[in-house]
Structures are given as structure tokens and as C-alpha cells.
Design a protein around this motif. Sequence first.
Motif, PDB file in Angstrom:
ATOM      1  N   TYR A  27      -9.734   3.944  -6.514  1.00  0.00           N
ATOM      2  CA  TYR A  27     -10.692   2.932  -6.941  1.00  0.00           C
ATOM      3  C   TYR A  27     -12.021   3.590  -7.348  1.00  0.00           C
ATOM      4  O   TYR A  27     -12.589   3.267  -8.404  1.00  0.00           O
ATOM      5  CB  TYR A  27     -10.935   1.888  -5.832  1.00  0.00           C
ATOM      6  CG  TYR A  27     -11.996   0.905  -6.248  1.00  0.00           C
ATOM      7  CD1 TYR A  27     -11.669  -0.207  -7.015  1.00  0.00           C
ATOM      8  CD2 TYR A  27     -13.336   1.132  -5.935  1.00  0.00           C
ATOM      9  CE1 TYR A  27     -12.658  -1.080  -7.452  1.00  0.00           C
ATOM     10  CE2 TYR A  27     -14.323   0.264  -6.375  1.00  0.00           C
ATOM     11  CZ  TYR A  27     -13.980  -0.831  -7.134  1.00  0.00           C
ATOM     12  OH  TYR A  27     -14.958  -1.675  -7.584  1.00  0.00           O
ATOM     13  N   VAL A  61     -10.610  -5.035  -4.141  1.00  0.00           N
ATOM     14  CA  VAL A  61      -9.264  -4.550  -3.861  1.00  0.00           C
ATOM     15  C   VAL A  61      -8.683  -5.242  -2.623  1.00  0.00           C
ATOM     16  O   VAL A  61      -7.582  -5.775  -2.659  1.00  0.00           O
ATOM     17  CB  VAL A  61      -9.261  -3.018  -3.663  1.00  0.00           C
ATOM     18  CG1 VAL A  61      -7.860  -2.519  -3.365  1.00  0.00           C
ATOM     19  CG2 VAL A  61      -9.837  -2.317  -4.885  1.00  0.00           C
TER      20      VAL A  61
ATOM     21  N   ALA B  39      -6.078   0.255 -10.072  1.00  0.00           N
ATOM     22  CA  ALA B  39      -6.883   0.389  -8.859  1.00  0.00           C
ATOM     23  C   ALA B  39      -7.178  -0.972  -8.230  1.00  0.00           C
ATOM     24  O   ALA B  39      -7.217  -1.106  -7.011  1.00  0.00           O
ATOM     25  CB  ALA B  39      -8.195   1.112  -9.170  1.00  0.00           C
ATOM     26  N   SER B  40      -7.380  -1.993  -9.061  1.00  0.00           N
ATOM     27  CA  SER B  40      -7.828  -3.292  -8.544  1.00  0.00           C
ATOM     28  C   SER B  40      -6.697  -4.297  -8.378  1.00  0.00           C
ATOM     29  O   SER B  40      -6.828  -5.268  -7.647  1.00  0.00           O
ATOM     30  CB  SER B  40      -8.857  -3.899  -9.496  1.00  0.00           C
ATOM     31  OG  SER B  40      -8.227  -4.288 -10.713  1.00  0.00           O
TER      32      SER B  40
END
Lengths: 150, 147
Positions: A27, A61, B39-40
Motif C-alpha cells: 500500500y 484497506v 493495494a486497496s
Amino acid sequence: MAETTAPVGKRYPAVTYAVGREKIREYARAVGETNPLYLDVAAARAAGYDDVVAPPMFVVVYSSAAIGAALYDPEVGIDMQRLVHGAQEFAWERVLVAGEEVSTVVALDEVRYVETADLTYYVFGATTTDSEGAVVSTGVWSNIVRGAGR
Amino acid sequence: MTDTTTDGATEPVRWEPGAELPTLTITPDRYVTVRYAGASGDFNPIHIDEEFAQQVGLPGRILHGLWTMAQVARAQTDAVGGAEGPGALQRLEVGFRGMAFPEQEIVVTSKVTAVEDGVAVVTSTAKQGSTRVVRGGSAHVRVPDRG
């Protein structure tokens, strides 16, 4: 007129998320973070943390599955093709580090139809707690559906 | 490929009303939306599929709003910097407006409007060219001890 059958006040089941070291790094890289606390275990430990630190916006996330379940709830009935992310708020109580587990609860807080603009606002509130039950972060996700009323 | 970031001036930040935080400038590369999707977990095709984006009337793939918000967040945490940076951001709210695209520079500017009880209130905007992509950004940032 707009349909107003969306279940305002509905709360969704808590979704747990295990914060992982490599996910934090993935991330952090995806958003261009360079602070070694997010990327380097040794640097994080030298600063007094147990493991790499999650950037604040990593909230996206760990709350994503919980928000997704609400957003795609057929009872809410959002037309994803017409969905626009209107606004976003987050508040953080503390940082998270890799190895922690958190739990996120989402509720549909508000549905508002603005007739003059033919827009429907769907506001979801999210609260994330740690394994002790203490609040880690809260979020207000404001989504706008265009032209839903006609 | 990598994104190109330029953090602004290196002189110490003055945490007082009217002071500007260092400007954060980033040019997201062609594939940033693909990495951010992974990533999200946000795989909305308007961000990753050029053809799909055009079919739904967009000029092309657009950046994730939350990626851009992450740049606004980073401008705050980097302004504090070091070990205190990540925990200094207590609150951030933004409104999403114009669309932003890969391979075009984004500039995040931030200004302290008030300081109370060791917390700075910062207003922040993100622009791409003349398009204001984040409007009404407002952050609460804990002022670092070292002042």
C-alpha cells in the motif's frame, strides 16, 4: 420521485482484518510513501514500534470489505454505474502496526435525495476497533448517485 | 515504473496560522491505478480499463479519489516527518471534484489556518493543471514537539 426504500440505520456485521507487513508495504508503495516507518522493520523498531507502521490512509484497506458489503447491499440498491465518490472523512485515534487485528462495523447513516440536482446521497459511517475494543479510526463515506430519481 | 515525487522546501515548517506546509508534487505513472487497485481492493474498471472508461463517457482511466486523498494525507504527515509523522494526522476530510488522470502532475498545497492545544487546522487542496481534484480538504495535525 426517488425511491426511499434504502434501510437507513442498517448496521452490517463486523469484518475483521489482519494487518500484514507486506500489505502495508504494498500500500505504501502504491501511494508513493517514502517514510521508512512504513517500509523498513528496523527503522520502525528503532522508533519504538513493534513492526512497520500503517500509513493513516491504510484505513481504506482494512475497512474496504466492510464498506463494500454495505455499498453492494441489494437492499440499499445503489446503481454502481452512476456512483460518484462525493466526499470522505477519517479520524484516527492511533497508528496501527503490522501484526494487529482490527474489526470494522459499517452503518448506513443517511440517505438524502436532492430533487433540484436529481442526486441521491448515501452516507456510510465506519468504526474500526482493535482487539481490545478500543476505537482505532472512524470514517464517513459519502457517495452520490446521479439521476437515480428518474 | 515509479511515480515522481517532489517534496517542497526543506526549511522548517512554521506551525502557525497563515504558514504554508511544503508543497507536495507528484506525477503518477501510467500504471499507478493498477497498483493502487491491487493495494486497496478497489478494482472499479473506470480506474484500470481504458476502453471501459471511454465507454462510460470518461476521457480515459481516472485516478482513484482515495489515492489522491492519500497524497493530501502524505503532505500532512511528511510536513511533520520522522517517527511522529504517521500518528500526527488526527483527522482528514476532503470533497472530490474534478477527475484526475495518470501521467499528469498533481500539486498538493496546504495552509495552517489555526493552532489550538497543539493541534493545527490545515486546509489543503490538490490540483491537476487547472482542475481542482480535491476541494475543501481539512486536516487536524498534531504539531511536533520539536516545534
